[in-house]
Design an enzyme around this catalytic site. Structure first.
Site, PDB file in Angstrom:
ATOM      1  N   GLY A  51       0.941  -1.212  -0.011  1.00 19.77           N
ATOM      2  CA  GLY A  51      -0.058   0.049   0.065  1.00 19.77           C
ATOM      3  C   GLY A  51       0.820   1.189   0.210  1.00 19.77           C
ATOM      4  N   GLN A  56       2.698  10.036   1.588  1.00 21.75           N
ATOM      5  CA  GLN A  56       3.905   9.331   1.718  1.00 21.75           C
ATOM      6  C   GLN A  56       4.847  10.034   0.794  1.00 21.75           C
ATOM      7  OE1 GLN A  56       2.206   5.259   2.233  1.00 21.75           O
ATOM      8  NE2 GLN A  56       4.043   5.143   3.497  1.00 21.75           N
ATOM      9  N   CYS A  99       5.479  -0.337   6.974  1.00 20.34           N
ATOM     10  CA  CYS A  99       5.152   0.974   6.581  1.00 20.34           C
ATOM     11  C   CYS A  99       6.282   1.390   5.648  1.00 20.34           C
ATOM     12  CB  CYS A  99       4.731   1.839   7.591  1.00 20.34           C
ATOM     13  SG  CYS A  99       4.167   3.392   6.771  1.00 20.34           S
ATOM     14  N   LEU A 100       6.087   1.655   4.701  1.00 20.69           N
ATOM     15  CA  LEU A 100       7.198   2.059   3.518  1.00 20.69           C
ATOM     16  C   LEU A 100       7.869   3.405   4.050  1.00 20.69           C
ATOM     17  CD1 LEU A 100       5.850   1.442  -0.040  1.00 20.69           C
ATOM     18  CD2 LEU A 100       7.530   0.217   1.293  1.00 20.69           C
ATOM     19  N   HIS A 141      -4.688   1.102   7.677  1.00 22.52           N
ATOM     20  CA  HIS A 141      -3.395   1.591   7.729  1.00 22.52           C
ATOM     21  C   HIS A 141      -3.200   2.860   6.613  1.00 22.52           C
ATOM     22  CE1 HIS A 141       1.120   1.273   8.077  1.00 22.52           C
ATOM     23  NE2 HIS A 141       0.922   1.933   6.919  1.00 22.52           N
ATOM     24  N   GLU A 142      -3.606   2.631   5.537  1.00 25.43           N
ATOM     25  CA  GLU A 142      -3.399   3.752   4.414  1.00 25.43           C
ATOM     26  C   GLU A 142      -4.408   4.964   4.829  1.00 25.43           C
ATOM     27  OE1 GLU A 142      -0.961   3.505   2.829  1.00 25.43           O
ATOM     28  OE2 GLU A 142      -0.599   1.370   3.014  1.00 25.43           O
ATOM     29  N   HIS A 145      -2.832   7.341   7.013  1.00 20.30           N
ATOM     30  CA  HIS A 145      -1.704   8.234   6.481  1.00 20.30           C
ATOM     31  C   HIS A 145      -2.526   9.443   5.904  1.00 20.30           C
ATOM     32  CE1 HIS A 145       1.919   6.344   6.446  1.00 20.30           C
ATOM     33  NE2 HIS A 145       1.391   5.046   5.714  1.00 20.30           N
TER      34      HIS A 145
HETATM   35 NI    NI Z   1       2.325   3.206   5.916  1.00 19.65          NI
END
Ligand code: NI
Length: 176
Positions: A51, A56, A99-100, A141-142, A145
């Site tokens: 994701g 991000q 998470c990236l 999760h997304e 953000h």
């Molecule tokens: Ni993330």
């Protein structure tokens, strides 16, 4: 694709303050938006991740993409969520998340087991999706953000401090 080459965007890492900026509503689903989506997909697949949310990559929009088909032999299943709202949640589940924006960090986080989400697709068409499993976790999760909320915000004080220190140290080492 004539005229537009996709490109991998730079992913912001915690504690970059831009990750705390809430996304604005997507109003234009035109060519620029389509290019943004292509770039986001390429960036996510290259990372690789399941994701990626627009904030991000420093784009303050209520927009994220998810592809939970991670196996090499599975066809890709790219899903676009613009202006998403989590309408309903059900149950509870603990999931180890990454998470990236937090390279190397994996923490167990409590989430709803099942979600009903309403969002717009890449053409701006509204849809509803009810789901569970990894897709439901990724959606929550997304979606965080888009509110400037990050995985550390779900951790207890001590764990949050440890992750914070590790990430600050990492960014200091990278910029040294
Ligand atoms: Ni993330």
């Amino acid at each position: 694709m004539p005229g537009s080459a996709m490109s991998i965007r730079h992913i912001l890492h915690y504690p970059d303050k831009r990750l705390r900026i809430p996304g604005q509503k997507v109003v234009d689903f035109g060519p620029e938006f389509q290019t943004l989506l292509d770039d986001m997909a390429e960036t996510m697949y290259a990372a690789p991740g399941v994701g990626l949310a627009a904030p991000q990559i420093g784009v303050s929009l209520r927009l994220f993409i998810i592809d939970v088909a991670t196996g090499d032999d599975e066809p890709s299943d790219l899903r676009v969520f613009a202006n998403p709202t989590i309408v309903k949640t059900e149950g509870e589940v603990t999931w180890e998340e990454g998470c990236l924006s937090f390279p190397g960090v994996h923490e167990e986080i409590d989430r709803a087991e099942r979600v009903l989400v309403k969002a717009q697709d890449r053409q701006g068409k509204w849809f509803e999706l009810e789901t569970d499993g990894l897709l439901a976790i990724a959606i929550q999760h997304e979606h965080d953000h888009l509110e400037g909320k990050l995985m550390v915000d779900h951790l207890g004080v001590l764990k949050k401090r440890l992750v914070h220190r590790a990430m600050v140290k990492r960014s200091a080492e990278l910029s040294a």
